[in-house]
Design a protein around this motif. Structure first.
Motif, PDB file in Angstrom:
ATOM      1  N   LEU B 109       8.421  45.295  56.223  1.00 57.74           N
ATOM      2  CA  LEU B 109       9.061  46.224  54.256  1.00 57.74           C
ATOM      3  C   LEU B 109       9.770  45.657  53.996  1.00 57.74           C
ATOM      4  CD1 LEU B 109       5.986  49.115  54.850  1.00 57.74           C
ATOM      5  CD2 LEU B 109       5.604  46.513  54.439  1.00 57.74           C
ATOM      6  N   VAL B 110      10.642  45.105  54.859  1.00 55.62           N
ATOM      7  CA  VAL B 110      12.086  45.606  54.566  1.00 55.62           C
ATOM      8  C   VAL B 110      12.007  44.644  52.840  1.00 55.62           C
ATOM      9  CG1 VAL B 110      12.330  43.061  55.722  1.00 55.62           C
ATOM     10  CG2 VAL B 110      14.778  44.343  55.366  1.00 55.62           C
ATOM     11  N   SER B 111      13.287  44.752  52.393  1.00 59.39           N
ATOM     12  CA  SER B 111      13.008  44.579  50.968  1.00 59.39           C
ATOM     13  C   SER B 111      14.254  43.277  50.354  1.00 59.39           C
ATOM     14  CB  SER B 111      13.326  45.436  50.386  1.00 59.39           C
ATOM     15  OG  SER B 111      14.632  46.294  50.265  1.00 59.39           O
ATOM     16  N   SER B 112      14.430  42.344  49.322  1.00 60.07           N
ATOM     17  CA  SER B 112      15.171  41.234  49.401  1.00 60.07           C
ATOM     18  C   SER B 112      16.432  41.599  49.479  1.00 60.07           C
ATOM     19  CB  SER B 112      15.251  40.606  48.480  1.00 60.07           C
ATOM     20  OG  SER B 112      13.644  40.000  48.428  1.00 60.07           O
ATOM     21  N   ALA B 113      16.602  43.332  48.599  1.00 56.93           N
ATOM     22  CA  ALA B 113      17.558  43.710  48.357  1.00 56.93           C
ATOM     23  C   ALA B 113      17.947  44.964  48.998  1.00 56.93           C
ATOM     24  CB  ALA B 113      17.179  45.111  46.779  1.00 56.93           C
ATOM     25  N   LEU B 114      17.184  44.795  49.948  1.00 59.95           N
ATOM     26  CA  LEU B 114      18.097  45.581  51.526  1.00 59.95           C
ATOM     27  C   LEU B 114      19.099  44.552  52.025  1.00 59.95           C
ATOM     28  CD1 LEU B 114      18.852  47.675  53.604  1.00 59.95           C
ATOM     29  CD2 LEU B 114      16.759  47.440  54.584  1.00 59.95           C
ATOM     30  N   ASP B 120      25.964  40.753  52.029  1.00 62.37           N
ATOM     31  CA  ASP B 120      27.623  41.043  51.250  1.00 62.37           C
ATOM     32  C   ASP B 120      27.953  41.458  52.335  1.00 62.37           C
ATOM     33  OD1 ASP B 120      25.659  40.209  48.755  1.00 62.37           O
ATOM     34  OD2 ASP B 120      25.556  41.411  48.090  1.00 62.37           O
ATOM     35  N   HIS B 121      27.716  43.414  51.966  1.00 62.33           N
ATOM     36  CA  HIS B 121      28.431  43.532  53.427  1.00 62.33           C
ATOM     37  C   HIS B 121      29.510  43.289  54.657  1.00 62.33           C
ATOM     38  CE1 HIS B 121      28.781  48.060  51.046  1.00 62.33           C
ATOM     39  NE2 HIS B 121      27.593  47.216  50.544  1.00 62.33           N
ATOM     40  N   ALA B 122      28.357  43.066  55.434  1.00 58.42           N
ATOM     41  CA  ALA B 122      28.505  42.217  56.725  1.00 58.42           C
ATOM     42  C   ALA B 122      30.462  40.426  55.971  1.00 58.42           C
ATOM     43  CB  ALA B 122      27.642  41.669  57.402  1.00 58.42           C
ATOM     44  N   GLY B 123      30.058  40.316  55.005  1.00 57.54           N
ATOM     45  CA  GLY B 123      30.933  39.193  54.557  1.00 57.54           C
ATOM     46  C   GLY B 123      32.498  39.817  54.233  1.00 57.54           C
ATOM     47  N   THR B 124      32.599  41.275  54.003  1.00 60.56           N
ATOM     48  CA  THR B 124      33.617  41.759  53.686  1.00 60.56           C
ATOM     49  C   THR B 124      33.892  42.789  54.684  1.00 60.56           C
ATOM     50  OG1 THR B 124      32.517  42.263  51.315  1.00 60.56           O
ATOM     51  CG2 THR B 124      34.319  43.681  52.251  1.00 60.56           C
ATOM     52  N   HIS B 125      32.783  43.178  55.844  1.00 63.70           N
ATOM     53  CA  HIS B 125      33.620  44.194  56.418  1.00 63.70           C
ATOM     54  C   HIS B 125      33.185  43.900  58.176  1.00 63.70           C
ATOM     55  CE1 HIS B 125      33.764  47.361  53.810  1.00 63.70           C
ATOM     56  NE2 HIS B 125      32.649  46.872  53.085  1.00 63.70           N
ATOM     57  N   HIS B 126      32.526  42.626  58.026  1.00 65.93           N
ATOM     58  CA  HIS B 126      32.000  41.792  59.259  1.00 65.93           C
ATOM     59  C   HIS B 126      30.590  42.428  60.528  1.00 65.93           C
ATOM     60  CE1 HIS B 126      36.340  40.416  59.058  1.00 65.93           C
ATOM     61  NE2 HIS B 126      36.909  41.687  59.126  1.00 65.93           N
ATOM     62  N   THR B 127      30.973  43.754  59.876  1.00 69.04           N
ATOM     63  CA  THR B 127      29.482  44.245  60.099  1.00 69.04           C
ATOM     64  C   THR B 127      28.752  45.013  59.074  1.00 69.04           C
ATOM     65  OG1 THR B 127      30.113  46.207  61.193  1.00 69.04           O
ATOM     66  CG2 THR B 127      30.610  44.981  62.061  1.00 69.04           C
ATOM     67  N   ALA B 128      27.367  45.052  58.685  1.00 66.86           N
ATOM     68  CA  ALA B 128      26.346  46.056  58.571  1.00 66.86           C
ATOM     69  C   ALA B 128      25.648  46.430  58.796  1.00 66.86           C
ATOM     70  CB  ALA B 128      26.913  45.351  56.388  1.00 66.86           C
ATOM     71  N   GLY B 200      20.333  52.046  54.426  1.00 67.89           N
ATOM     72  CA  GLY B 200      18.750  51.649  54.314  1.00 67.89           C
ATOM     73  C   GLY B 200      17.410  51.839  53.909  1.00 67.89           C
ATOM     74  N   GLU B 201      16.645  52.004  54.128  1.00 67.91           N
ATOM     75  CA  GLU B 201      15.289  52.275  53.580  1.00 67.91           C
ATOM     76  C   GLU B 201      13.762  53.202  54.056  1.00 67.91           C
ATOM     77  OE1 GLU B 201      13.753  48.273  52.077  1.00 67.91           O
ATOM     78  OE2 GLU B 201      15.295  48.104  50.155  1.00 67.91           O
ATOM     79  N   GLU B 202      13.870  53.713  53.252  1.00 68.88           N
ATOM     80  CA  GLU B 202      12.606  54.535  53.595  1.00 68.88           C
ATOM     81  C   GLU B 202      12.065  53.711  54.202  1.00 68.88           C
ATOM     82  OE1 GLU B 202      12.674  57.582  54.948  1.00 68.88           O
ATOM     83  OE2 GLU B 202      14.596  58.069  54.785  1.00 68.88           O
ATOM     84  N   ARG B 203      11.009  53.236  53.393  1.00 66.70           N
ATOM     85  CA  ARG B 203      10.368  51.944  54.327  1.00 66.70           C
ATOM     86  C   ARG B 203      10.363  51.294  54.449  1.00 66.70           C
ATOM     87  NH1 ARG B 203       6.545  50.879  49.342  1.00 66.70           N
ATOM     88  NH2 ARG B 203       6.374  48.009  50.259  1.00 66.70           N
ATOM     89  N   ASN B 204      11.226  51.114  55.431  1.00 66.66           N
ATOM     90  CA  ASN B 204      11.385  49.548  56.352  1.00 66.66           C
ATOM     91  C   ASN B 204      11.096  50.262  57.714  1.00 66.66           C
ATOM     92  OD1 ASN B 204      12.367  47.698  57.361  1.00 66.66           O
ATOM     93  ND2 ASN B 204      15.153  48.489  57.232  1.00 66.66           N
ATOM     94  N   ILE B 205       9.884  50.866  58.016  1.00 72.26           N
ATOM     95  CA  ILE B 205       9.698  51.575  59.470  1.00 72.26           C
ATOM     96  C   ILE B 205       9.089  50.366  59.588  1.00 72.26           C
ATOM     97  CG2 ILE B 205       8.314  53.415  57.810  1.00 72.26           C
ATOM     98  CD1 ILE B 205       5.993  52.026  58.944  1.00 72.26           C
ATOM     99  N   LYS B 206       9.745  50.782  61.609  1.00 77.35           N
ATOM    100  CA  LYS B 206       9.259  50.185  62.479  1.00 77.35           C
ATOM    101  C   LYS B 206       8.291  50.405  63.069  1.00 77.35           C
ATOM    102  CE  LYS B 206      11.846  49.101  67.112  1.00 77.35           C
ATOM    103  NZ  LYS B 206      12.645  48.893  67.807  1.00 77.35           N
TER     104      LYS B 206
END
Lengths: 222, 222
Positions: B109-114, B120-128, B200-206
């Motif tokens: 259920l991972v979203s495109s936004a996440l 995006d953040h990994a592009g700036t900070h090397h990890t996200a 992260g997102e609450e919906r993004n369950i494992k």
């Protein structure tokens, strides 16, 4: 040894977005709080059962009990500002120096076996806190932009009922309120007492969202 | 910047008690792994998608894809002993030094936004690394009979996709295997790199139990 349980049902249900306090939501047609009360009554009908509810909900609770023909005997008292104050109000109803369990009103699936384990261990160790393993990786925030991984195998999620010597819990509740203490175990630790851990149950979930309610229905159906 | 995702689907499904690997279980009639692949394809159809499966499941996966007319392009490779080895096998398919996301195959259920936020953040900070608050009180075992409460407000549960500079993840995977490292963030930290957290997102369950599958159905129905 005399024994009591304080069922804390202070939540306003805001997370559901609806007007129904979450302890009153229906699980298989019966309010969550009725399930929790019955779990302790089933374990021992002679147990003192104290239910703490927000003052505005006391009336609707008595209406609900009538509507559901719920006759399990229990004492009722109004909650306070925070959980700490609600537990303290509940403790004012405990007349003995035996054992006291504090249980979340929205953990309806606690088993007699777990309740027994907690009281038994508290009888020997003065405290007994049920815990379960944590399934996800966990990080701890250290400061701005800094965090560290915690060793998952050393972590445990804390459940209720948390059982204590009544005198111990009473003295812990006399110390000043601290918002960072999120359960009774951490309160009691402030007195210098060591917290004794026992195995909790995966089924013993806390129902704090509509999704949890669906899960509880599933667990009951199994 | 070139980008890839490694979908790790190494689990044997033992926790379900059935013979079906959990990544092949059906969510609204479609295997979990198809949902996860589609989430990344929907985000960016030009993304390199690498799926790592246990060797014994490679054949049934191709049968499943045909049966479900699943045509989203992806590369397939066999997993290793542990997740670490599976990710390493997946990395062998990444030809560039851009960004790589590692995602649990059973987080459908991972979203495109996440996904976008992580890249995006990994592009700036090397990890996200996506994280969410933890709802229960947590204790840390210190030794025989000793444990301590952790400050809940400072704890975060770790999700995926975990995104990294490809070169960084590659060098982290060259260090020796350590069973205590339960996600890629902790692997990468061993190189001395700081881990950058994003919401992260609450919906993004494992989905690792039959109950989680019921919850995922409910989340999709909302």
């Amino acid at each position: 040894l005399e024994r009591s349980v304080i069922l804390v049902a202070g939540g306003s249900g805001a997370r559901f977005g609806g007007p129904t306090p979450k302890q009153f939501l229906l699980l298989q047609g019966k309010p969550l709080l009725c399930w929790s009360i019955e779990a302790f009554y089933r374990y021992d009908p002679s147990l003192q059962i104290i239910v703490v509810l927000p003052r505005p909900n006391l009336d609707s609770w008595s209406v609900l009990c009538k509507a559901h023909r719920f006759h399990v005997p229990h004492e009722l008292t109004a909650g306070g500002q925070e959980r700490f104050h609600s537990v303290r109000n509940g403790m004012a109803h405990v007349p003995h120096n035996g054992l006291v369990a504090v249980h979340d009103g929205v953990r309806p699936l606690v088993s007699s076996a777990l309740i027994e384990r907690c009281f038994d261990h508290a009888g020997t160790h003065h405290t007994a806190i049920p815990v379960v393993p944590i399934s996800s990786s966990v990080r701890q925030i250290l400061g701005a932009g800094e965090s560290t991984a915690l060793l998952r195998s050393a972590l445990r999620a804390v459940q209720t009922p948390q059982c204590f010597d009544a005198a111990l819990l009473r003295s812990a509740l006399e110390l000043p309120y601290d918002a960072s203490l999120t359960d009774e175990a951490t309160l009691v630790e402030r007195t210098g007492e060591k917290v004794h851990l026992v195995d909790g149950e995966e089924r013993n979930i806390k129902v704090t969202s509509a999704q949890d309610l669906v899960l509880a229905e599933q667990l009951l159906a199994q």
